[in-house]
Write a protein that holds these residues in place. Structure first.
Motif, PDB file in Angstrom:
ATOM      1  N   UNK A 136      43.428  62.424  16.106  1.00 35.59           N
ATOM      2  CA  UNK A 136      44.269  61.817  17.146  1.00 35.59           C
ATOM      3  C   UNK A 136      43.736  60.453  17.564  1.00 35.59           C
ATOM      4  N   UNK A 137      42.444  60.330  17.666  1.00 35.75           N
ATOM      5  CA  UNK A 137      41.865  59.021  18.000  1.00 35.75           C
ATOM      6  C   UNK A 137      42.161  58.012  16.894  1.00 35.75           C
ATOM      7  N   UNK A 138      42.183  58.489  15.657  1.00 34.85           N
ATOM      8  CA  UNK A 138      42.506  57.596  14.541  1.00 34.85           C
ATOM      9  C   UNK A 138      43.964  57.135  14.609  1.00 34.85           C
ATOM     10  N   UNK A 139      44.810  57.950  15.222  1.00 37.17           N
ATOM     11  CA  UNK A 139      46.210  57.578  15.418  1.00 37.17           C
ATOM     12  C   UNK A 139      46.400  56.760  16.693  1.00 37.17           C
ATOM     13  N   UNK A 140      45.302  56.335  17.288  1.00 36.91           N
ATOM     14  CA  UNK A 140      45.298  55.479  18.487  1.00 36.91           C
ATOM     15  C   UNK A 140      45.822  56.212  19.722  1.00 36.91           C
ATOM     16  N   UNK A 141      45.638  57.514  19.768  1.00 31.58           N
ATOM     17  CA  UNK A 141      45.980  58.282  20.960  1.00 31.58           C
ATOM     18  C   UNK A 141      44.877  58.074  21.990  1.00 31.58           C
ATOM     19  N   UNK A 142      45.259  57.930  23.262  1.00 31.66           N
ATOM     20  CA  UNK A 142      44.267  57.637  24.296  1.00 31.66           C
ATOM     21  C   UNK A 142      43.286  58.804  24.445  1.00 31.66           C
ATOM     22  N   UNK A 143      42.071  58.543  24.937  1.00 37.71           N
ATOM     23  CA  UNK A 143      41.023  59.581  24.976  1.00 37.71           C
ATOM     24  C   UNK A 143      41.421  60.830  25.741  1.00 37.71           C
TER      25      UNK A 143
END
Length: 467
Positions: free
Chosen positions: A175-182
């Motif tokens: 999810x972080x790789x998909x630029x989802x916020x922390x």
């Protein structure tokens, strides 16, 4: 005076989420911070898996768990089951004492022969690749020897803490790789164990336990391809190959990803030259899945009794009459039923869980199509929705092809269950997160995850009360 009171009063409960989001915004993707996230997931996984394994989920699952446990036992002793083999006496002894839903077993402690067990105690799952069984069998054997009072099956089941914890962690990384916020990236993976299929897989001995981690790795790889445009075909081959050698159908997210890349190449053929790295990635993933599968089937198919007949033929399958397509088309869209079509141990299957899965399945299907439609101007994120949708459509057909080719008399599945698409669940969760963000309902992710954990708590407590 009133102003002073307002400034010093404690924040309202409705403000807690905002404060938590502000704190999460300061999250940095350092090795140390990610380690703490991993610890969080392992603690949550232990709080879910251990009570189920030691309580309401103690009986062996009727989804082939005795054969999977036997395979893991054999692998731990560096042996591979074969056609005509029976389940080891050590596993049969555990089986008859733990019990199994729907079956009458020999009395606990009695010396029973293999033929006295369901399907005459035959090991009919010997055709699976060995990677999962080695990964589980060896640690379970060591744990069984080190902890007094612990049997091999329980030890292997408790490793579900690692499968679930690591699956949630890899989903967070994806999810972080998909630029989802922390904040959303940390909370969303907590929704995974609230899928009954996931809960069942990580609390039993079954290669499906690895499906969440495998599916999350495919979501991460897709982000590297579509968001970062940065992928090494060797890495793609490694991940796809590991998935295929764990359980062939668990490679479905990589098959869907390869199909999506191939479609993109064909679509853009006239406008641009073929992208060499995309072609290499598709070819490498296909080879990494198909070549080991073919070699394994060729080697394993030549072992054991050549006249052995699978005792399950005709129970969940039916004879193909006429052209295969006439039967297969009936199940072409069963793959969209990823959530509400499930099996879980009887003490855990309550009305609350049934209602929850029906709502969750509607949200999941809606999220997949919402990502495809709402991200029309964001082709990278839109590709995630297409990948999950492609996987949901492809896996019923793959299951039917396997059933057709693996038996002397061509067979088909009249009902392809959602467990064959279990590896698509992390991608579906990612679609829920992105769809909620696009619609301006980002806090829906928090609500769903919290609701799922509360329902899990109710289900587990009720299971303990019933047994």
């Amino acid at each position: 005076m009133p102003d002073t009171i307002r400034r010093t009063s404690a924040p309202l409960p409705s403000e807690w989420i905002g404060h938590a989001e502000t704190w999460a915004a300061s999250f940095r993707d350092s090795r140390r911070s990610r380690l703490w996230v991993l610890v969080l997931y392992l603690v949550v996984a232990a709080a879910i898996v251990v009570p189920v394994v030691l309580g309401p989920g103690k009986a062996l699952s009727r989804i082939d768990e005795p054969t999977h446990a036997d395979y893991a036992w054999q692998a731990a002793h560096f042996q591979i089951p074969f056609a005509g083999a029976t389940i080891a006496p050590e596993i049969r002894e555990i089986w008859q004492c733990a019990g199994q839903e729907r079956y009458v077993l020999p009395a606990c402690g009695s010396e029973a022969a293999a033929w006295e067990f369901p399907y005459e105690g035959q090991q009919y799952n010997f055709g699976h690749p060995p990677l999962y069984y080695l990964t589980v069998g060896l640690p379970a054997r060591a744990l069984d020897a080190a902890v007094p009072g612990l049997d091999f099956v329980t030890a292997a089941r408790l490793l579900g803490v690692l499968w679930l914890g690591l699956g949630m962690f890899v989903t967070f990384v994806a999810l972080r790789r998909w630029r989802v916020d922390p904040a959303a990236a940390i909370i969303a993976p907590l929704l995974l164990p609230a899928f009954p299929r996931v809960l069942h897989a990580v609390t039993t001995v079954n290669p499906d336990a690895a499906a969440v981690m495998i599916g999350a790795s495919a979501v991460w790889l897709a982000a590297r391809i579509f968001v970062d445009d940065d992928v090494d075909w060797r890495l793609a081959a490694l991940l796809a190959g590991v998935a295929g050698m764990t359980k062939t159908i668990s490679a479905i997210p990589f098959i869907a990803l390869g199909a999506l890349l191939a479609f993109r190449e064909v679509r853009d053929w006239r406008r641009t030259r073929p992208r060499g790295k995309d072609v290499a990635t598709v070819g490498a993933m296909a080879a990494a899945i198909l070549i080991p599968y073919g070699v394994w089937q060729l080697w394993q198919g030549g072992r054991g009794d050549p006249n052995w007949q699978n005792p399950l033929v005709g129970l969940n399958t039916r004879d193909v009459v006429g052209l295969p397509g006439s039967e297969w088309i009936e199940t072409a869209f069963n793959g969209l039923n990823l959530v509400s079509d499930y099996y879980i141990q009887e003490p855990l299957d309550v009305a609350l869980l049934v209602s929850w899965t029906r709502v969750l399945n509607v949200l999941l299907i809606g999220a997949i199509f919402a990502v495809i439609v709402a991200c029309a101007k964001e082709p990278a994120r839109r590709s995630l929705g297409w990948m999950v949708l492609a996987g949901a459509i492809l896996y019923p057909t793959i299951v039917q092809v396997q059933a057709y080719l693996n038996t002397a008399v061509p067979q088909y599945f009249p009902q392809v269950t959602g467990r064959y698409g279990l590896a698509l669940v992390p991608g579906a969760v990612a679609c829920i997160v992105i769809a909620a963000w696009k619609a301006g309902y980002r806090r829906l992710v928090y609500f769903l995850s919290l609701s799922g954990l509360v329902i899990l708590a109710v289900v587990i407590v009720n299971g303990w009360r019933v047994i």
